[in-house]
Design an enzyme around this catalytic site. Structure first.
Site, mmCIF file in Angstrom:
data_model
loop_
_atom_site.group_PDB
_atom_site.id
_atom_site.type_symbol
_atom_site.label_atom_id
_atom_site.label_comp_id
_atom_site.label_asym_id
_atom_site.label_seq_id
_atom_site.Cartn_x
_atom_site.Cartn_y
_atom_site.Cartn_z
ATOM 1 C CG ASP A 108 -2.390 0.943 1.325
ATOM 2 O OD1 ASP A 108 -2.416 1.302 0.187
ATOM 3 O OD2 ASP A 108 -2.959 0.572 2.190
ATOM 4 C CG HIS A 109 -1.368 5.293 1.081
ATOM 5 N ND1 HIS A 109 -1.502 6.017 0.022
ATOM 6 C CD2 HIS A 109 -2.476 4.018 0.924
ATOM 7 C CE1 HIS A 109 -3.126 6.089 0.314
ATOM 8 N NE2 HIS A 109 -3.679 5.038 0.448
ATOM 9 C CG ASP A 143 0.243 8.307 -2.049
ATOM 10 O OD1 ASP A 143 0.159 9.782 -2.686
ATOM 11 O OD2 ASP A 143 -0.156 8.772 -1.043
ATOM 12 C CD GLU A 181 -5.422 3.703 5.273
ATOM 13 O OE1 GLU A 181 -5.809 2.875 5.528
ATOM 14 O OE2 GLU A 181 -4.725 3.429 4.450
ATOM 15 C CG HIS A 225 -7.030 6.522 4.362
ATOM 16 N ND1 HIS A 225 -5.688 7.029 3.672
ATOM 17 C CD2 HIS A 225 -7.559 5.520 2.856
ATOM 18 C CE1 HIS A 225 -5.185 6.393 2.883
ATOM 19 N NE2 HIS A 225 -6.208 5.842 1.904
ATOM 20 N N GLY A 226 -11.011 6.390 6.837
ATOM 21 C CA GLY A 226 -11.169 6.494 7.740
ATOM 22 C C GLY A 226 -12.661 6.226 7.303
ATOM 23 C CG HIS A 261 -6.631 5.050 -1.929
ATOM 24 N ND1 HIS A 261 -5.423 4.042 -1.296
ATOM 25 C CD2 HIS A 261 -6.079 4.322 -2.780
ATOM 26 C CE1 HIS A 261 -4.303 3.403 -1.632
ATOM 27 N NE2 HIS A 261 -5.250 3.583 -3.079
ATOM 28 N N GLY A 262 -10.072 4.435 0.543
ATOM 29 C CA GLY A 262 -10.580 4.972 1.890
ATOM 30 C C GLY A 262 -12.141 4.196 1.625
ATOM 31 C CG ASN A 283 -6.992 0.193 -1.149
ATOM 32 O OD1 ASN A 283 -6.699 -0.692 -2.260
ATOM 33 N ND2 ASN A 283 -6.241 1.009 -1.560
HETATM 34 ZN ZN LIG Z 1 -5.132 4.420 0.925
#
Ligand SMILES: [Zn+2]
Length: 355
Positions: A108-109, A143, A181, A225-226, A261-262, A283
């Site tokens: 990931d990132h 990223d 994140e 994210h979150g 993402h997120g 994701n």
């Molecule tokens: Zn992400």
């Protein structure tokens, strides 16, 4: 549709992965990419994929990799992030065959500060490729979304060229994913950074496709994210559609493969809309974290009176409680919660029965 690509269990990469993403894009299907941190999360993902007959993406973040090998500090995690990612990868290579599931293995990132992580993993990919004729990882994400577009794509072009020698895919990010994140904190970024411009997507596509088509684009459209209060996150998936349409003007034989993402906390209606516009990878991290914890919480609530001490419960003051506090018993509940959650999501998104 069953087993349309004759995919075998184990790690998918290179041409086979390229064909898979094209197929998914055309059929409006996206795969789930689940952030794992330990054997329990990996096994839960593999078991749910086996039950649902689907293909999964297992991904490890920089700090998730470090955690895998036992480092729970944020500091000095470079060595542990390299070693943890490699050990997790070896485990998944074997476990995916044991569970009989095709897996895309991804990191990931990776921000600019951690590019030496990818450099080290690239070396391991080379060694693995030389020994087994396949890479250790299916893909890596770079990223550099907080930097200017040219810089971002120049660095990503270098990596795509390197990855391409071993059939490894690249995931890039354009525009930034909000929220926080795994130590990447974008919660204070200005709102306009959270929405990619379609022209920038086309710029990246043109540059990267000269090297290889083995890449995915995480184009941000307000995603975060979150999980937050409803209304706090304003998604604009039409950015993805506008990008596809713009690409069509230049080159109508190509199609963009996007990453969402997120994804945690997003309504399935919006997720489905994104899939229609070319999202092939979604994701999930926060929702898995919640289910991991919720499994423990549920177990505790149901067995509270047997978990106060090693001896003594409602059946007698010297009755042993070993059968209740054995971690295998209560972690089993976490696994059950994660699996049930994933089975439900596979079902809703229609990515079950692919193999
Ligand atoms: Zn992400």
């Amino acid at each position: 549709m069953k087993n349309f690509l004759n995919l075998k269990s184990g790690i998918i990469y290179g041409l086979e992965l390229n064909k898979l993403f094209s197929y998914l894009n055309k059929k409006n299907i996206a795969l789930l990419a689940i952030n794992c941190i330990d054997n329990l999360t990996i096994n839960s993902v593999l078991e749910s994929a086996r039950i649902s007959k689907t293909i999964v993406i297992i991904q490890f973040s920089y700090s998730g990799s470090s955690f895998f090998i036992g480092n729970s500090n944020d500091k000095n995690s470079f060595d542990s992030s390299v070693k943890g990612a490699i050990l997790a990868a070896y485990y998944i290579h074997e476990a995916s065959i044991y569970y009989n599931v095709p897996v895309i293995l991804h990191t990931d990132h990776c921000t600019k500060d951690n590019l030496n992580w990818i450099d080290s993993l690239l070396n391991y990919n080379k060694d693995f490729f030389n020994s087994y004729g396949k890479p250790l990882f299916s893909s890596h994400m770079i990223d550099l979304s907080i930097y200017n577009l040219k810089y971002n794509i120049d660095i990503c072009s270098y990596y795509l060229n390197e990855f391409n020698k071993f059939g490894i895919f690249l995931e890039i990010e354009l525009g930034c994913t909000g929220g926080e994140e795994d130590g990447i904190d974008n919660s204070k970024l200005s709102k306009d950074k959270l929405y990619t411009k379609p022209e920038n997507v086309i710029y990246a596509f043109k540059k990267l496709s000269k090297i290889s088509n083995n890449f995915l684009i995480a184009a941000s459209f307000g995603n975060t994210h979150g999980v937050y209060k409803p209304g706090n996150v304003l998604l604009c998936p039409k950015i993805l559609l506008r990008s596809q349409n713009l690409l069509n003007k230049y080159n109508n034989s190509n199609i963009l493969n996007f990453v969402f993402h997120g994804g945690s906390g997003t309504s399935f209606k919006i997720i489905k809309e994104c899939i229609k516009y070319g999202v092939v990878k979604i994701n999930l991290d926060t929702d898995i974290q919640w289910n991991y914890w919720n499994g423990v919480l549920d177990y505790y609530k149901k067995n509270k009176l047997y978990l106060k001490s090693q001896l003594g419960n409602p059946k007698g003051i010297y009755k042993p409680n070993k059968k209740f506090y054995d971690p295998r018993i209560w972690l089993k509940n976490s696994k059950k919660f994660i699996i049930n959650y994933l089975l439900n999501v596979f079902n809703i998104l229609g990515c079950n029965n692919l193999i």
